[in-house]
Design a protein around this motif. Structure first.
Motif, PDB file in Angstrom:
ATOM      1  N   ALA B 140      -1.196  44.702   6.229  1.00 19.31           N
ATOM      2  CA  ALA B 140      -0.404  44.466   5.025  1.00 19.31           C
ATOM      3  C   ALA B 140       0.744  43.517   5.338  1.00 19.31           C
ATOM      4  CB  ALA B 140       0.141  45.793   4.494  1.00 19.31           C
ATOM      5  N   SER B 141       1.191  42.782   4.319  1.00 22.40           N
ATOM      6  CA  SER B 141       2.346  41.900   4.506  1.00 22.40           C
ATOM      7  C   SER B 141       3.611  42.755   4.492  1.00 22.40           C
ATOM      8  CB  SER B 141       2.412  40.874   3.378  1.00 22.40           C
ATOM      9  OG  SER B 141       2.805  41.524   2.185  1.00 22.40           O
ATOM     10  N   LYS B 142       4.720  42.117   4.893  1.00 27.95           N
ATOM     11  CA  LYS B 142       5.996  42.840   4.942  1.00 27.95           C
ATOM     12  C   LYS B 142       6.328  43.452   3.590  1.00 27.95           C
ATOM     13  CE  LYS B 142       9.104  41.211   8.529  1.00 27.95           C
ATOM     14  NZ  LYS B 142      10.152  40.312   8.941  1.00 27.95           N
ATOM     15  N   LYS B 143       6.106  42.658   2.541  1.00 27.29           N
ATOM     16  CA  LYS B 143       6.471  43.084   1.189  1.00 27.29           C
ATOM     17  C   LYS B 143       5.594  44.254   0.738  1.00 27.29           C
ATOM     18  CE  LYS B 143       7.543  41.024  -3.079  1.00 27.29           C
ATOM     19  NZ  LYS B 143       7.084  40.016  -4.037  1.00 27.29           N
ATOM     20  N   GLU B 144       4.288  44.104   0.940  1.00 30.61           N
ATOM     21  CA  GLU B 144       3.359  45.190   0.573  1.00 30.61           C
ATOM     22  C   GLU B 144       3.713  46.472   1.319  1.00 30.61           C
ATOM     23  OE1 GLU B 144      -0.557  42.274   0.105  1.00 30.61           O
ATOM     24  OE2 GLU B 144      -0.365  43.614   1.821  1.00 30.61           O
ATOM     25  N   ALA B 145       3.984  46.304   2.614  1.00 26.26           N
ATOM     26  CA  ALA B 145       4.286  47.468   3.453  1.00 26.26           C
ATOM     27  C   ALA B 145       5.512  48.194   2.917  1.00 26.26           C
ATOM     28  CB  ALA B 145       4.516  47.033   4.894  1.00 26.26           C
ATOM     29  N   LYS B 146       6.501  47.433   2.490  1.00 24.97           N
ATOM     30  CA  LYS B 146       7.723  48.041   1.982  1.00 24.97           C
ATOM     31  C   LYS B 146       7.442  48.805   0.685  1.00 24.97           C
ATOM     32  CE  LYS B 146      12.522  46.844   1.181  1.00 24.97           C
ATOM     33  NZ  LYS B 146      13.498  45.751   1.246  1.00 24.97           N
ATOM     34  N   GLU B 147       6.653  48.191  -0.197  1.00 25.92           N
ATOM     35  CA  GLU B 147       6.290  48.868  -1.444  1.00 25.92           C
ATOM     36  C   GLU B 147       5.575  50.187  -1.149  1.00 25.92           C
ATOM     37  OE1 GLU B 147       7.043  48.416  -4.651  1.00 25.92           O
ATOM     38  OE2 GLU B 147       8.423  46.926  -3.795  1.00 25.92           O
ATOM     39  N   LYS B 148       4.666  50.120  -0.202  1.00 26.12           N
ATOM     40  CA  LYS B 148       3.925  51.333   0.142  1.00 26.12           C
ATOM     41  C   LYS B 148       4.833  52.375   0.774  1.00 26.12           C
ATOM     42  CE  LYS B 148      -0.702  49.541   0.329  1.00 26.12           C
ATOM     43  NZ  LYS B 148      -1.987  49.585   1.010  1.00 26.12           N
ATOM     44  N   ALA B 149       5.793  51.909   1.548  1.00 28.91           N
ATOM     45  CA  ALA B 149       6.755  52.847   2.147  1.00 28.91           C
ATOM     46  C   ALA B 149       7.528  53.567   1.047  1.00 28.91           C
ATOM     47  CB  ALA B 149       7.710  52.104   3.076  1.00 28.91           C
ATOM     48  N   ILE B 150       7.917  52.819   0.008  1.00 29.56           N
ATOM     49  CA  ILE B 150       8.657  53.426  -1.107  1.00 29.56           C
ATOM     50  C   ILE B 150       7.782  54.464  -1.819  1.00 29.56           C
ATOM     51  CG2 ILE B 150       9.742  52.965  -3.339  1.00 29.56           C
ATOM     52  CD1 ILE B 150      10.538  50.193  -2.141  1.00 29.56           C
ATOM     53  N   GLU B 151       6.515  54.095  -2.058  1.00 33.08           N
ATOM     54  CA  GLU B 151       5.595  55.049  -2.692  1.00 33.08           C
ATOM     55  C   GLU B 151       5.467  56.331  -1.879  1.00 33.08           C
ATOM     56  OE1 GLU B 151       1.722  53.511  -3.639  1.00 33.08           O
ATOM     57  OE2 GLU B 151       2.598  51.634  -4.386  1.00 33.08           O
ATOM     58  N   LEU B 152       5.339  56.154  -0.561  1.00 34.98           N
ATOM     59  CA  LEU B 152       5.215  57.327   0.314  1.00 34.98           C
ATOM     60  C   LEU B 152       6.450  58.208   0.234  1.00 34.98           C
ATOM     61  CD1 LEU B 152       3.664  55.987   3.621  1.00 34.98           C
ATOM     62  CD2 LEU B 152       2.771  57.832   2.222  1.00 34.98           C
ATOM     63  N   MET B 153       7.618  57.558   0.239  1.00 30.63           N
ATOM     64  CA  MET B 153       8.851  58.331   0.187  1.00 30.63           C
ATOM     65  C   MET B 153       8.953  59.078  -1.139  1.00 30.63           C
ATOM     66  SD  MET B 153      11.377  55.613   2.065  1.00 30.63           S
ATOM     67  CE  MET B 153      12.935  56.468   1.816  1.00 30.63           C
ATOM     68  N   ASP B 154       8.497  58.439  -2.211  1.00 29.73           N
ATOM     69  CA  ASP B 154       8.415  59.125  -3.506  1.00 29.73           C
ATOM     70  C   ASP B 154       7.482  60.328  -3.414  1.00 29.73           C
ATOM     71  OD1 ASP B 154      10.051  58.077  -5.399  1.00 29.73           O
ATOM     72  OD2 ASP B 154       8.730  56.370  -5.835  1.00 29.73           O
ATOM     73  N   ARG B 155       6.365  60.107  -2.759  1.00 31.52           N
ATOM     74  CA  ARG B 155       5.332  61.130  -2.673  1.00 31.52           C
ATOM     75  C   ARG B 155       5.838  62.396  -1.970  1.00 31.52           C
ATOM     76  NH1 ARG B 155       2.910  64.117  -3.834  1.00 31.52           N
ATOM     77  NH2 ARG B 155       0.712  64.686  -3.859  1.00 31.52           N
TER      78      ARG B 155
END
Lengths: 308, 349
Positions: B140-155
């Motif tokens: 994943a790109s840096k940006k995608e990875a960050k978005e996914k990190a946010i989703e995980l933290m929400d989860r």
């Protein structure tokens, strides 16, 4: 952060005043009379000597001399040396050479020192590590002048890879050998510090986490291990930049580099108060600035550090 | 909002009950200056998809070493696997190449550590550390990875995830940090999660929240879970079966409620008696006498014999096998085993 920098800059003022005062008075404590020395072996003519003294302001009380020197310094006038050249001219001539030499040595110690430290830290107890420990101990034990002369003799005179002394101080390729000698001691310290830090951190929980995440070894070491291990090394490097400038005095003498060390050495021999004080004032500023930069670098390396 | 985990839905997800991991006759030794410490001596256990196995034991019982060996993060040397197999989906991980093994870590088997503060890198933001999973394993790109990190933290229910993604571990509370650890382990939706004392470093109210979250996510994604703990209270609600370890051996296995109701090993019995209970208020709390054995010189026979109230001469000479356990009528109890010469007396006694 801004307040921290402001406070540190303000703290520099008393440090700067203190060191310059110390140097100024210490130069006057040196035995011998610089003006009388102008006559060489002959006895100086008392009338001329008195006239010269008056002209240089050396007949005034010492405190008076100091105050007028500091007054001039604040307006950017570093005074005039006995040969009539402004001290500032001498500084701007010599400083770039020394800065180049010191930065060159600094680069060598960082790149080589950290690389060696990293590899021996990762292979703690293996042959490479043991070799590093012995060699760095040797480097730490050998005085720089001895190392300088040995290197000069071997590479300059016997192998003839380079000229034994530097012919043109502005030619960076001629500075390789002096830079290696100058950086060698610090290189040994950097290598040892890095090694210890790496060997300690490799057992850290977050490194284990990084492995458990399935990261490739390259990333585990480069991203997770190395950055954490650099914190003590950066501390050392910060104070060392100033030491390198000072250490350059000896190295410049051995290799005939026309830098600050060379000029300062001559000025001390001639007991030229204005020149010595001027150079040292400059070195003090460099030292203080390097310290501040390192303190700020900490925050980049370790977000847990906050400035208050 | 779609979660990361739904987006990553894998097609090779196993049915509930399919064997996922089998540890077979595992032996691990540590070579120390004072001699060889036998940390794990022939451990067998298995976990199926969707199942939770709790491994219970005191410090030094070998429960963590077994987990680290499964994960491939045991320090070798001094650690050394001398015997045994660890089968993951039928493949022996101990004979795999390093690269093959690495690809299982994080993607197929993930681990949650005890102390999230030291297990997270102090100098990297949590967003970076979470995103790293996607960047390394999925490109994943840096940006995608960050978005996914946010989703995980929400989860994992970290409040204001978007604002906090660039914060560092020390800026979170203990419970939030452990949630981040859980998020990291879940990020690639692994088949199996090994949680090594996930709540030991937390205070009691937060413990319950974190365990609930873990159990909920496990059920949702059908993951196998190995829960390593010394806390019997934590186990009761979430585990399906329990393996009790002592001095590098499994001394008892049982479905969770049967073990609580009716232990078949004196050590388990002692552990259960040493839980504080409201109806025993004012009475002195029971404690198993003595100390866990030094792994450099484990007592002959049953390792528990010096601390056991019912030990006989047989216990002092012969190591008990892990017996199948039967009820009073001689009918075998499924999933129940006990490594005690006197299991009958202990169980029915």
């Amino acid at each position: 952060m801004g307040r921290f920098v402001a406070r540190r800059l303000l703290q520099m003022i008393p440090v700067f005043l203190g060191t310059t005062a110390l140097i100024f008075f210490m130069v006057h404590l040196l035995p011998g009379d610089p003006l009388a020395a102008l006559w060489g072996d002959k006895a100086p003519d008392p009338v001329q000597l008195a006239a010269l003294k008056h002209q240089q302001g050396l007949d005034q009380p010492l405190l008076q001399q100091y105050l007028s020197y500091m007054g001039n310094l604040l307006t950017g006038d570093f005074g005039t040396s006995l040969d009539g050249r402004p001290v500032l001219d001498k500084i701007t001539d010599a400083l770039p050479v020394t800065v180049r030499l010191a930065l060159f040595a600094f680069a060598i110690e960082i790149v080589v020192g950290i690389a060696i430290g990293l590899f021996s830290g990762l292979r703690r107890g293996k042959l490479f590590d043991k070799g590093t420990l012995v060699l760095t101990l040797l480097l730490i034990a050998i005085p720089v002048p001895v190392l300088g002369f040995v290197v000069q003799t071997v590479f300059g005179q016997n192998l003839k890879w380079v000229t034994p002394t530097v012919q043109d101080s502005n030619d960076i390729t001629q500075l390789v050998l002096p830079a290696v000698v100058l950086g060698s001691l610090s290189l040994a310290y950097v290598a040892r510090l890095t090694r210890t830090s790496i060997a300690e951190n490799i057992k850290a929980d977050y490194v284990r986490t990084a492995v458990a995440k399935g990261l490739p070894r390259r990333k585990v070491i480069g991203t997770h291990l190395l950055r954490n291990s650099m914190i003590p090394v950066v501390t050392y490097l910060g104070t060392d930049l100033g030491n390198l400038m000072a250490g350059a005095i000896v190295t410049e003498g051995i290799f005939n580099v026309q830098g600050v060390g060379h000029a300062l050495y001559q000025a001390i021999n001639m007991k030229e108060g204005a020149t010595v004080s001027g150079f040292v004032a400059f070195l003090v500023l460099v030292y203080l600035a390097a310290g501040l930069i390192v303190d700020l670098l900490y925050a980049v390396l370790d977000p847990r550090i906050r400035y208050a | 909002m779609t979660t990361v985990i739904e987006n990553n839905q894998k097609n090779d997800r196993l049915e509930v009950g399919t064997p996922l991991l089998e540890v077979k006759d595992l032996h691990v030794e540590f070579h120390t200056r004072d001699g060889i410490a036998k940390a794990v001596n022939g451990v067998n256990y298995s976990v199926a998809a969707g199942e939770t196995l709790a491994v219970l034991g005191e410090s030094g019982s070998g429960k963590s070493v077994t987990a680290q060996t499964i994960m491939g993060i045991l320090d070798m040397p001094p650690g050394k696997v001398t015997q045994g197999q660890i089968l993951f989906r039928g493949q022996d991980m101990l004979t795999m190449g390093n690269e093959e093994r690495r690809k299982i870590r994080g993607q197929k088997i993930a681990m949650i550590f005890q102390d999230a503060l030291s297990a997270l890198n102090p100098v990297l933001s949590v967003g970076y550390q979470l995103g790293e999973m996607f960047r390394v394993h999925q490109g994943a790109s840096k940006k995608e990875a960050k978005e996914k990190a946010i989703e995980l933290m929400d989860r994992v229910r970290i409040p204001a995830a978007r604002q906090r993604v660039n914060d560092y571990p020390h800026q979170f509370s203990g419970g939030m940090r452990q949630r981040i650890m859980i998020a990291m382990a879940l990020s690639l939706q692994p088949d199996l999660i090994i949680a090594d004392e996930p709540t030991t470093a937390l205070d009691v109210t937060v413990q319950a929240q974190v365990m609930d979250l873990l159990a909920e996510l496990q059920a949702e994604y059908n993951m196998g879970l190995i829960l390593i703990t010394h806390d019997l209270g934590v186990v009761a609600d979430v585990a399906d079966k329990i393996a009790v370890m002592y001095a590098g051996r499994i001394v008892e296995t049982a479905p969770v409620h049967e073990l609580y109701a009716n232990p078949a090993h004196p050590y388990t019995k002692g552990l259960l008696r040493s839980i504080p209970r409201l109806d025993q208020k004012g009475q002195e709390l029971y404690a198993i006498k003595g100390l866990p054995p030094n792994l450099l010189k484990v007592p002959a026979g049953c390792a528990f014999n010096p601390r056991c109230d019912v030990a006989t001469d047989l216990c002092r000479t012969e190591i008990p096998a892990l017996h199948h356990v039967t009820d009073k009528d001689g009918k075998e109890l499924t999933g129940r085993r006990s490594a005690c010469h006197l299991w009958k007396e202990t169980l029915h006694g």
